[in-house]
Design a protein around this motif. Sequence first.
Motif, mmCIF file in Angstrom:
data_model
loop_
_atom_site.group_PDB
_atom_site.id
_atom_site.type_symbol
_atom_site.label_atom_id
_atom_site.label_comp_id
_atom_site.label_asym_id
_atom_site.label_seq_id
_atom_site.Cartn_x
_atom_site.Cartn_y
_atom_site.Cartn_z
ATOM 1 N N GLY A 1 2.705 8.523 6.241
ATOM 2 C CA GLY A 1 1.878 7.895 5.209
ATOM 3 C C GLY A 1 0.411 7.875 5.608
ATOM 4 N N LEU A 2 0.153 7.612 6.886
ATOM 5 C CA LEU A 2 -1.227 7.620 7.377
ATOM 6 C C LEU A 2 -1.854 9.003 7.227
ATOM 7 N N GLN A 3 -1.074 10.040 7.512
ATOM 8 C CA GLN A 3 -1.606 11.403 7.363
ATOM 9 C C GLN A 3 -1.989 11.678 5.903
ATOM 10 N N ARG A 4 -1.108 11.243 4.981
ATOM 11 C CA ARG A 4 -1.440 11.428 3.553
ATOM 12 C C ARG A 4 -2.717 10.687 3.194
ATOM 13 N N MET A 5 -2.839 9.453 3.708
ATOM 14 C CA MET A 5 -4.028 8.651 3.388
ATOM 15 C C MET A 5 -5.308 9.337 3.862
ATOM 16 N N VAL A 6 -5.270 9.861 5.100
ATOM 17 C CA VAL A 6 -6.445 10.566 5.624
ATOM 18 C C VAL A 6 -6.715 11.800 4.770
ATOM 19 N N ASP A 7 -5.644 12.517 4.451
ATOM 20 C CA ASP A 7 -5.777 13.754 3.692
ATOM 21 C C ASP A 7 -6.367 13.497 2.308
ATOM 22 N N GLU A 8 -6.029 12.349 1.715
ATOM 23 C CA GLU A 8 -6.514 12.032 0.359
ATOM 24 C C GLU A 8 -7.779 11.180 0.393
ATOM 25 N N ASP A 9 -8.417 11.091 1.549
ATOM 26 C CA ASP A 9 -9.684 10.348 1.678
ATOM 27 C C ASP A 9 -9.588 8.899 1.212
ATOM 28 N N VAL A 10 -8.495 8.262 1.532
ATOM 29 C CA VAL A 10 -8.343 6.843 1.197
ATOM 30 C C VAL A 10 -9.387 6.042 1.977
ATOM 31 N N TYR A 11 -9.779 4.906 1.447
ATOM 32 C CA TYR A 11 -10.818 4.074 2.048
ATOM 33 C C TYR A 11 -10.411 3.617 3.467
ATOM 34 N N CYS A 12 -11.342 3.760 4.426
ATOM 35 C CA CYS A 12 -11.093 3.505 5.856
ATOM 36 C C CYS A 12 -10.335 2.200 6.111
ATOM 37 N N MET B 1 0.828 -1.179 0.000
ATOM 38 C CA MET B 1 0.000 0.000 0.000
ATOM 39 C C MET B 1 0.875 1.245 0.000
ATOM 40 N N THR B 2 1.128 1.819 -1.152
ATOM 41 C CA THR B 2 1.963 3.012 -1.200
ATOM 42 C C THR B 2 1.102 4.233 -0.989
ATOM 43 N N THR B 3 1.690 5.228 -0.406
ATOM 44 C CA THR B 3 0.938 6.439 -0.081
ATOM 45 C C THR B 3 1.748 7.647 -0.507
ATOM 46 N N THR B 4 2.470 7.491 -1.613
ATOM 47 C CA THR B 4 3.516 8.458 -1.900
ATOM 48 C C THR B 4 3.146 9.580 -2.856
ATOM 49 N N ASP B 5 2.225 9.346 -3.784
ATOM 50 C CA ASP B 5 2.021 10.314 -4.856
ATOM 51 C C ASP B 5 1.301 11.559 -4.374
ATOM 52 N N THR B 6 1.892 12.259 -3.435
ATOM 53 C CA THR B 6 1.207 13.422 -2.898
ATOM 54 C C THR B 6 1.169 14.579 -3.881
ATOM 55 N N GLY B 7 2.074 14.540 -4.884
ATOM 56 C CA GLY B 7 2.084 15.607 -5.866
ATOM 57 C C GLY B 7 0.844 15.568 -6.758
ATOM 58 N N ALA B 8 0.345 14.357 -7.000
ATOM 59 C CA ALA B 8 -0.843 14.186 -7.832
ATOM 60 C C ALA B 8 -2.047 14.831 -7.162
ATOM 61 N N PRO B 9 -2.984 15.347 -7.963
ATOM 62 C CA PRO B 9 -4.193 15.921 -7.364
ATOM 63 C C PRO B 9 -5.016 14.819 -6.690
ATOM 64 N N ALA B 10 -5.762 15.220 -5.691
ATOM 65 C CA ALA B 10 -6.625 14.257 -5.009
ATOM 66 C C ALA B 10 -7.590 13.647 -6.013
ATOM 67 N N PRO B 11 -7.882 12.365 -5.906
ATOM 68 C CA PRO B 11 -8.807 11.740 -6.850
ATOM 69 C C PRO B 11 -10.165 12.437 -6.815
ATOM 70 N N SER B 12 -10.799 12.481 -7.981
ATOM 71 C CA SER B 12 -12.033 13.258 -8.101
ATOM 72 C C SER B 12 -13.133 12.746 -7.187
ATOM 73 N N GLU B 13 -13.036 11.497 -6.794
ATOM 74 C CA GLU B 13 -14.074 10.926 -5.928
ATOM 75 C C GLU B 13 -14.193 11.679 -4.605
ATOM 76 N N THR B 14 -13.126 12.387 -4.218
ATOM 77 C CA THR B 14 -13.188 13.080 -2.941
ATOM 78 C C THR B 14 -14.010 14.348 -3.013
ATOM 79 N N VAL B 15 -14.388 14.729 -4.233
ATOM 80 C CA VAL B 15 -15.091 15.994 -4.391
ATOM 81 C C VAL B 15 -16.570 15.853 -4.065
ATOM 82 N N THR B 16 -17.203 14.865 -4.641
ATOM 83 C CA THR B 16 -18.636 14.700 -4.390
ATOM 84 C C THR B 16 -18.859 14.030 -3.046
ATOM 85 N N GLU B 17 -19.930 14.433 -2.387
ATOM 86 C CA GLU B 17 -20.149 13.954 -1.024
ATOM 87 C C GLU B 17 -20.440 12.460 -0.985
#
Lengths: 112, 112, 112, 112
Positions: D43-54, C1-17
């Motif tokens: 990495g956990l902070q990034r995951m929370v920030d990017e709304d990764v699945y719980c 489970m990589t969590t590295t691509d912070t430069g990429a924009p947040a996935p669009s799914e996070t926009v809609t509630e």
Amino acid sequence: MTTTDTGAPAPSETVTENTTHGYHKQKDEHLKRLRRIEGQIRGLQRMVDEDVYCIDILTQVSASTKALQSFALQLLEEHLRHCVADAAVKGGAEIDAKVEEATKAIGRLLRT
Amino acid sequence: MTTTDTGAPAPSETVTENTTHGYHKQKDEHLKRLRRIEGQIRGLQRMVDEDVYCIDILTQVSASTKALQSFALQLLEEHLRHCVADAAVKGGAEIDAKVEEATKAIGRLLRT
Amino acid sequence: MTTTDTGAPAPSETVTENTTHGYHKQKDEHLKRLRRIEGQIRGLQRMVDEDVYCIDILTQVSASTKALQSFALQLLEEHLRHCVADAAVKGGAEIDAKVEEATKAIGRLLRT
Amino acid sequence: MTTTDTGAPAPSETVTENTTHGYHKQKDEHLKRLRRIEGQIRGLQRMVDEDVYCIDILTQVSASTKALQSFALQLLEEHLRHCVADAAVKGGAEIDAKVEEATKAIGRLLRT
């Protein structure tokens, strides 16, 4: 939570299907698991009584604890599937109470 | 409800001090603890049998697990005080083996 | 489970509630907790670096582990309240899958 | 247990062998492990920030907790091998105090 009044008749709630809990169908499997754990605990008594080496006793304690947690997990899964899901379907405030209650139970398991 | 042949003489190894293990002196206390835990496991069987509410069963599982871990900790303390300390006094390679063995046992307890 | 691509924009799914996950509202609180835990881990590094007494380091490890588990419990509660409850309301096979998935996650937490 | 005065020089006690603790030799390995755990927490902070699945976040929490416990176990092993064994060799009342202290630390790890 008393577990002593075995002489007393089972509470009437266990008769009607509506009030039986999530783990009802797996009852036999649960009882079999618990009897096996009871056997492990009696095995521990024999080990202490026969002065078995400490480390071997600790290994058996770990096995019993693991078995108890495995039982707890199965019970929890059935609880979530039935009681918590039912509350969600019914709607209203009950789902919040059920989820909070389940989370607290999980917290108690985690802390042991 | 003990399952041990208490009428039989204790194994001869328990007579000489060299071969008894660290927990020897607390034997009665250990057996009392384990019998109480056995009672808790039987209580769990009654609870399942009487369709007690899942969360109350989980609370009782947490109590039993806690009691088992408390027993393990006491056993471990006596093991460190006697077996591990003895190995340290004797010197040589045994202390490394004893410490590694104890650490692995602690690891197994942690993982449950 | 990589969590590295912070430069990429947040996935669009996070926009809609609809597609945000259960913990969305507590996001700030979660991030604050995690930053505090990160500080504890850095504190552990300083302790090791300054040759602090082993037992004091172990105490700090226990505190960090407890904080992580407390974070996990809160996340789990929100997951049950939102994702699992939503699946129950929708009906169908999804609730079984969601409950099984949550139980496995709880099992992983228990085993650590 | 403050861990803040990083500007201050390391205490002189770390120079003489008598006062260094059991984990001294593995210091670099410990620091490497802790930096890896710090990375997991970030990495956990990034995951929370990017709304990764719980559930994926919970999996990562389990991994971090496991890494912390693994670090604790290694520290404990060195502590038993050095500090506790030394106290046993010296004799006197110190071994009882050391064993009690170590057991309490193990108890705190178990309860988390």
